[in-house]
Scaffold this motif. Sequence first.
Motif, PDB file in Angstrom:
ATOM      1  N   PHE A 119      37.881  38.809  45.389  1.00 11.56           N
ATOM      2  CA  PHE A 119      37.551  37.915  44.286  1.00 11.56           C
ATOM      3  C   PHE A 119      37.490  36.466  44.783  1.00 11.56           C
ATOM      4  O   PHE A 119      36.581  35.699  44.434  1.00 11.56           O
ATOM      5  CB  PHE A 119      38.598  38.053  43.164  1.00 11.56           C
ATOM      6  CG  PHE A 119      38.035  37.906  41.782  1.00 11.56           C
ATOM      7  CD1 PHE A 119      37.462  36.711  41.363  1.00 11.56           C
ATOM      8  CD2 PHE A 119      38.086  38.959  40.876  1.00 11.56           C
ATOM      9  CE1 PHE A 119      36.943  36.587  40.081  1.00 11.56           C
ATOM     10  CE2 PHE A 119      37.575  38.842  39.594  1.00 11.56           C
ATOM     11  CZ  PHE A 119      37.003  37.648  39.198  1.00 11.56           C
ATOM     12  N   VAL A 122      34.283  35.922  46.610  1.00 10.54           N
ATOM     13  CA  VAL A 122      33.143  35.808  45.692  1.00 10.54           C
ATOM     14  C   VAL A 122      33.083  34.387  45.116  1.00 10.54           C
ATOM     15  O   VAL A 122      32.030  33.756  45.070  1.00 10.54           O
ATOM     16  CB  VAL A 122      33.229  36.866  44.565  1.00 10.54           C
ATOM     17  CG1 VAL A 122      32.235  36.565  43.450  1.00 10.54           C
ATOM     18  CG2 VAL A 122      32.992  38.258  45.140  1.00 10.54           C
ATOM     19  N   LEU A 123      34.240  33.882  44.706  1.00  8.26           N
ATOM     20  CA  LEU A 123      34.256  32.522  44.153  1.00  8.26           C
ATOM     21  C   LEU A 123      33.828  31.504  45.208  1.00  8.26           C
ATOM     22  O   LEU A 123      33.045  30.593  44.934  1.00  8.26           O
ATOM     23  CB  LEU A 123      35.640  32.180  43.600  1.00  8.26           C
ATOM     24  CG  LEU A 123      36.081  32.978  42.362  1.00  8.26           C
ATOM     25  CD1 LEU A 123      37.515  32.610  41.976  1.00  8.26           C
ATOM     26  CD2 LEU A 123      35.154  32.712  41.171  1.00  8.26           C
ATOM     27  N   GLU A 143      41.129  42.464  36.118  1.00 10.34           N
ATOM     28  CA  GLU A 143      40.341  41.354  36.677  1.00 10.34           C
ATOM     29  C   GLU A 143      40.868  39.992  36.231  1.00 10.34           C
ATOM     30  O   GLU A 143      40.646  38.989  36.917  1.00 10.34           O
ATOM     31  CB  GLU A 143      38.866  41.498  36.301  1.00 10.34           C
ATOM     32  CG  GLU A 143      38.121  42.554  37.096  1.00 10.34           C
ATOM     33  CD  GLU A 143      38.387  43.982  36.637  1.00 10.34           C
ATOM     34  OE1 GLU A 143      39.114  44.175  35.628  1.00 10.34           O
ATOM     35  OE2 GLU A 143      37.870  44.912  37.281  1.00 10.34           O
ATOM     36  N   ALA A 147      41.449  37.283  38.977  1.00 12.89           N
ATOM     37  CA  ALA A 147      40.773  35.975  38.888  1.00 12.89           C
ATOM     38  C   ALA A 147      41.772  34.828  39.016  1.00 12.89           C
ATOM     39  O   ALA A 147      41.539  33.850  39.727  1.00 12.89           O
ATOM     40  CB  ALA A 147      39.999  35.875  37.572  1.00 12.89           C
ATOM     41  N   ILE A 183      34.406  32.534  34.145  1.00 13.25           N
ATOM     42  CA  ILE A 183      34.521  33.968  34.435  1.00 13.25           C
ATOM     43  C   ILE A 183      34.769  34.696  33.121  1.00 13.25           C
ATOM     44  O   ILE A 183      35.694  34.353  32.379  1.00 13.25           O
ATOM     45  CB  ILE A 183      35.680  34.256  35.411  1.00 13.25           C
ATOM     46  CG1 ILE A 183      35.544  33.399  36.679  1.00 13.25           C
ATOM     47  CG2 ILE A 183      35.731  35.743  35.760  1.00 13.25           C
ATOM     48  CD1 ILE A 183      36.724  33.514  37.632  1.00 13.25           C
ATOM     49  N   LEU A 215      30.236  34.156  35.805  1.00 12.90           N
ATOM     50  CA  LEU A 215      30.510  35.401  36.525  1.00 12.90           C
ATOM     51  C   LEU A 215      30.975  36.429  35.496  1.00 12.90           C
ATOM     52  O   LEU A 215      31.927  36.188  34.757  1.00 12.90           O
ATOM     53  CB  LEU A 215      31.599  35.134  37.569  1.00 12.90           C
ATOM     54  CG  LEU A 215      31.959  36.273  38.514  1.00 12.90           C
ATOM     55  CD1 LEU A 215      30.783  36.668  39.398  1.00 12.90           C
ATOM     56  CD2 LEU A 215      33.150  35.880  39.395  1.00 12.90           C
ATOM     57  N   VAL A 217      32.239  40.234  34.426  1.00 11.47           N
ATOM     58  CA  VAL A 217      32.837  41.519  34.807  1.00 11.47           C
ATOM     59  C   VAL A 217      32.333  42.582  33.839  1.00 11.47           C
ATOM     60  O   VAL A 217      32.340  42.379  32.626  1.00 11.47           O
ATOM     61  CB  VAL A 217      34.382  41.435  34.729  1.00 11.47           C
ATOM     62  CG1 VAL A 217      35.024  42.789  34.998  1.00 11.47           C
ATOM     63  CG2 VAL A 217      34.907  40.372  35.682  1.00 11.47           C
ATOM     64  N   TRP A 233      26.554  39.194  37.858  1.00 13.82           N
ATOM     65  CA  TRP A 233      27.456  40.340  37.678  1.00 13.82           C
ATOM     66  C   TRP A 233      28.486  40.334  38.790  1.00 13.82           C
ATOM     67  O   TRP A 233      28.147  40.232  39.965  1.00 13.82           O
ATOM     68  CB  TRP A 233      26.673  41.657  37.737  1.00 13.82           C
ATOM     69  CG  TRP A 233      25.969  41.997  36.462  1.00 13.82           C
ATOM     70  CD1 TRP A 233      24.631  42.026  36.244  1.00 13.82           C
ATOM     71  CD2 TRP A 233      26.577  42.392  35.223  1.00 13.82           C
ATOM     72  NE1 TRP A 233      24.350  42.401  34.950  1.00 13.82           N
ATOM     73  CE2 TRP A 233      25.534  42.636  34.299  1.00 13.82           C
ATOM     74  CE3 TRP A 233      27.907  42.559  34.787  1.00 13.82           C
ATOM     75  CZ2 TRP A 233      25.775  43.035  32.980  1.00 13.82           C
ATOM     76  CZ3 TRP A 233      28.150  42.955  33.484  1.00 13.82           C
ATOM     77  CH2 TRP A 233      27.096  43.190  32.594  1.00 13.82           C
ATOM     78  N   TRP A 234      29.746  40.490  38.420  1.00 12.01           N
ATOM     79  CA  TRP A 234      30.825  40.543  39.408  1.00 12.01           C
ATOM     80  C   TRP A 234      30.589  41.657  40.424  1.00 12.01           C
ATOM     81  O   TRP A 234      30.698  41.454  41.623  1.00 12.01           O
ATOM     82  CB  TRP A 234      32.171  40.711  38.679  1.00 12.01           C
ATOM     83  CG  TRP A 234      33.202  41.413  39.501  1.00 12.01           C
ATOM     84  CD1 TRP A 234      33.670  42.672  39.313  1.00 12.01           C
ATOM     85  CD2 TRP A 234      33.860  40.902  40.662  1.00 12.01           C
ATOM     86  NE1 TRP A 234      34.573  42.983  40.284  1.00 12.01           N
ATOM     87  CE2 TRP A 234      34.715  41.915  41.120  1.00 12.01           C
ATOM     88  CE3 TRP A 234      33.800  39.697  41.355  1.00 12.01           C
ATOM     89  CZ2 TRP A 234      35.513  41.764  42.247  1.00 12.01           C
ATOM     90  CZ3 TRP A 234      34.592  39.540  42.486  1.00 12.01           C
ATOM     91  CH2 TRP A 234      35.435  40.557  42.923  1.00 12.01           C
ATOM     92  N   HIS A 235      30.216  42.857  39.942  1.00  9.28           N
ATOM     93  CA  HIS A 235      30.109  43.979  40.885  1.00  9.28           C
ATOM     94  C   HIS A 235      28.956  43.786  41.860  1.00  9.28           C
ATOM     95  O   HIS A 235      28.994  44.293  42.968  1.00  9.28           O
ATOM     96  CB  HIS A 235      30.006  45.322  40.146  1.00  9.28           C
ATOM     97  CG  HIS A 235      28.868  45.413  39.181  1.00  9.28           C
ATOM     98  ND1 HIS A 235      29.007  45.076  37.853  1.00  9.28           N
ATOM     99  CD2 HIS A 235      27.581  45.780  39.342  1.00  9.28           C
ATOM    100  CE1 HIS A 235      27.841  45.250  37.240  1.00  9.28           C
ATOM    101  NE2 HIS A 235      26.956  45.666  38.125  1.00  9.28           N
ATOM    102  N   ALA A 238      30.196  41.146  44.406  1.00 10.57           N
ATOM    103  CA  ALA A 238      31.310  41.593  45.247  1.00 10.57           C
ATOM    104  C   ALA A 238      30.892  42.629  46.286  1.00 10.57           C
ATOM    105  O   ALA A 238      31.664  42.933  47.197  1.00 10.57           O
ATOM    106  CB  ALA A 238      32.417  42.169  44.362  1.00 10.57           C
TER     107      ALA A 238
END
Length: 647
Positions: A119, A122-123, A143, A147, A183, A215, A217, A233-235, A238
């Motif tokens: 995570f 990603v940020l 999450e 986060a 987020i 972002l 989830v 999208w987070w996924h 990531a």
Amino acid sequence: MSESIYQPPKEIVSHALIDADKYQEMYARSVNDPEGFWGDAAKRLDWMKEPTKIKNTSFEHSNVSIKWFEDGELNVSVNCIDRHLPDRADQVALIWEGDEPGNDEHITYAQLHRRVSRFGNVLRNMGVKKGDRVTIYLPMIPEAAYAMLACARIGAVHSIVFAGFSPEALAGRITDCKSTVVITADEGRRGGKTVPLKANVDEAAKHALGIEKILVVENTGNEIAMKGGRDIWWHEAATGVDEFCKPERMNAEDPLFILYTSGSTGTPKGVLHTTGGYLVYAAMTHEYTFDYHDGDIYWCTADVGWVTGHSYIIYGPLANGATSLMFEGVPNYPDASRFWQVCEKHKVNQFYTAPTAIRALMGAGNEYVEKCDLSSLRILGTVGEPINPEAWNWYNDVVGKGKCPIVDTWWQTETGGHLLTPLPGATATKPGSATKPFFGVQPVVLDPQSGEEIHETAAEGVLCIKDSWPGQMRSVYGDHERFVKTYFSDYKGYYFSGDGCRRDEDGYYWITGRVDDVLNVSGHRMGTAEIESALVAHNKVSEAAVVGYPHDVKGQGIYCYVTLMAGEEENQDLKVELRNWVRKEIGPIASPDHIQFAPGLPKTRSGKIMRRILRKVAENDFGALGDTSTLADPGVVDDLIEHRENR
Ligand code: 6R9
């Protein structure tokens, strides 16, 4: 009225981390030698650079400044995760219990490390840097924890906005702290219903300034709108991202998070907490207040959108290497035995909730509790508002079967952690009293008129704190002057809590509630001014005054007096419209219980609304209206009484 006193049960005392003698001894040292006491306490953390300067604080009105461990360096996520890996990699860090029974997940420290690291990366890939503010608007899913810890890992400052807040409230908070990244999740789940989180963020983005990236989830998987170039999208973000993320070296006084809370005036304040002192304090209070032993399963039912979720679901427990339970749902879904079923299912040892939930579950009936096996419970906690002795006794007798000490913890968003609380093996309890100060905390009772400290043990007045403790907020984000004005100006040289209290002959503290215009509705703080400004923002309303009144379940209910624009018709439909309007402007927690149309409000000749009178009318207490002679038009009072809403 005779007061009951409950001594700590022998079985608790014999295993307790702190007994009565140790409390006395440690408390004395904590106030006589704060440098020594907190210097030692800091050793509970892993520092990248050990602090040599422990305390540097001043409550002096002209120079309010609070610094703890100021030359130390550390990273909060390393303290909550990495340092436990040698011993606890396979121990469960978080138990997640979903809204639907049967839906749960166990996350070990090793898994937490990988997920938080990913995570964080990603940020970072999105351009988030040390010091940047990130707004988190997530439901109670794992999450949310990832986060928070990921922000801490890369030195970003999180600002969590409770997922029950409206798009308008969210927009205000995003703008105030100038966060460019939000987020969120597609939707949240609570009590079998879905909450349109991403749609709320889209709405907020129309009003908030400066949002660059959102972002998202995937949580419920229902269809939502995604805007190209802004929404991620987070996924997807990531995929293929490294599971090692180098933690940022943070100074002890670097900001960790901002959390908005209501005051008596103006817009919500961004309460700013920093890194070292906050974590020492959250960890120490978590360990001692709940008498947390290795291997215990600990559950705090709060939402991470409130300070209780920050300090006592995430930071305190994880810093201690604990197993912390995180619950997505509500107390009465699918039915009123849910809390107790979860306690049974996960063999919870420490259970921490709010009086409003206790009262609601008490009302549902004992059978919901009695059908569950609660034999694992050892300690019960409460927080958020004064607990009435009836609810305390029910909690003690029916839930705790008379063998679990109750820790009634008084504290605030501003204080970072518990200030007044019993310790399970040390403090005899009295139903309704938050009892005694935690280590390092010096409460004083001041005479509200003279501002003088009352030295007699038995005293009643306003509750202030004499000296700093490490978990104290450092400032109002972006407005230090407001910090000084709100907390250090009414009573010079002290931190003013905004609460009234009584201290009895035994030196026990009893919180009597706010002395300012802040309501406490189901344990949620709400400024009357916020609700009033939402009401007057409606085009049919010319003026509004909001007061609280005693409510059986919520503690306080919201009673609104509304003056309409000339020519507008007073009717039931408009009341419904105004109620929905406030829900939309602030969120469902601010929903008015009563709206009374008032052609005139009681005002002094200088135009100040006399809330004292409005409160009395809302409380159905007309015999004690007090002096009404200073009113510009005493006649309005009769009209208010005549047209009051029946409760
Ligand atoms: C942690 C939290 C703070 C206000 C506080 C007081 C009330 C909290 C209490 C309590 C009596 C307790 N409050 N705990 N009153 N007994 N054990 O709730 O923070 O949301 O900032 O609210 O809540 O009035 O000033 P926050």
